[in-house]
Design an enzyme around this catalytic site. Sequence first.
Site, mmCIF file in Angstrom:
data_model
loop_
_atom_site.group_PDB
_atom_site.id
_atom_site.type_symbol
_atom_site.label_atom_id
_atom_site.label_comp_id
_atom_site.label_asym_id
_atom_site.label_seq_id
_atom_site.Cartn_x
_atom_site.Cartn_y
_atom_site.Cartn_z
ATOM 1 N N SER A 18 49.505 78.440 150.804
ATOM 2 C CA SER A 18 48.125 78.880 150.665
ATOM 3 C C SER A 18 47.519 78.992 152.053
ATOM 4 O O SER A 18 47.713 78.105 152.898
ATOM 5 C CB SER A 18 47.315 77.895 149.817
ATOM 6 O OG SER A 18 45.999 78.370 149.624
ATOM 7 N N GLU A 19 46.783 80.068 152.312
ATOM 8 C CA GLU A 19 46.334 80.353 153.673
ATOM 9 C C GLU A 19 45.326 79.360 154.230
ATOM 10 O O GLU A 19 45.040 79.361 155.431
ATOM 11 C CB GLU A 19 45.796 81.787 153.796
ATOM 12 C CG GLU A 19 44.698 82.165 152.843
ATOM 13 C CD GLU A 19 45.220 82.842 151.589
ATOM 14 O OE1 GLU A 19 44.573 83.795 151.140
ATOM 15 O OE2 GLU A 19 46.264 82.420 151.047
ATOM 16 N N ASN A 20 44.775 78.480 153.377
ATOM 17 C CA ASN A 20 43.884 77.447 153.906
ATOM 18 C C ASN A 20 44.654 76.265 154.512
ATOM 19 O O ASN A 20 44.050 75.294 154.959
ATOM 20 C CB ASN A 20 42.913 76.953 152.829
ATOM 21 C CG ASN A 20 43.618 76.366 151.617
ATOM 22 O OD1 ASN A 20 44.614 76.907 151.162
ATOM 23 N ND2 ASN A 20 43.084 75.281 151.078
#
Length: 220
Positions: free
Chosen positions: A54-56
């Site tokens: 997940s890009e976070n």
Amino acid sequence: MSATEAGFKPFSRLQMAQRAASDIPEGWYVNLGIGIPTMIADHVPREREVIFHSENGVLGMGPAPEKDKIEPWLINAGKQYVTMRAGGSFCHHADSFTMIRGGHLDLCVLGAFQVADDGDIANWATSENDTAPAVGGAMDLAAGAKRLWVLMEHTAKDGSAKLVAKCSYPLTAPGAVKRIYTNLATIDVTERGFVVLGMAPGLGFDDLQARTEAKLHLAS
């Protein structure tokens, strides 16, 4: 005419996610876009090693937690609660995008407003009813991942085609999409254009074509 009246039953969103999950090979690193794609993590068999990103800044996500086992600080990029699989890790947001831009992801699965038969994708938020009026990390993912799949409804709410000859919305990325999973069919994007791999039970090819702007081809 409704799908029931036409004699076929579209795939549910759950079934769409299950179909995509079953096609992800062992050992792939995969990013799941906001919306229907996030459901894929719930349907990869536990014994199969697929590493969800997940890009976070999360690497190694598992399925959604049970309601009484939510960890409020553990979320994905869509602000949904997630779990971690054994060996999972966290990193800085910038390091997460280094993974994306460095070509380290085997697959990204996104939603879309339109996909053209040359693989162009348009999935910018329209800002009309969206809480995130932007493209987010989709441009980076579409350009950086080794391959891009799309998981979406086959037609828009007004019945208009989402699989088109040319996108009318601003492009997120040109020529990026390799496969599409909809509630009506699974379709590969090839040099020939859209090639149908499978359809919802009871749905005929002509009925599918009638709901698709671009020309379809049957897999040989």
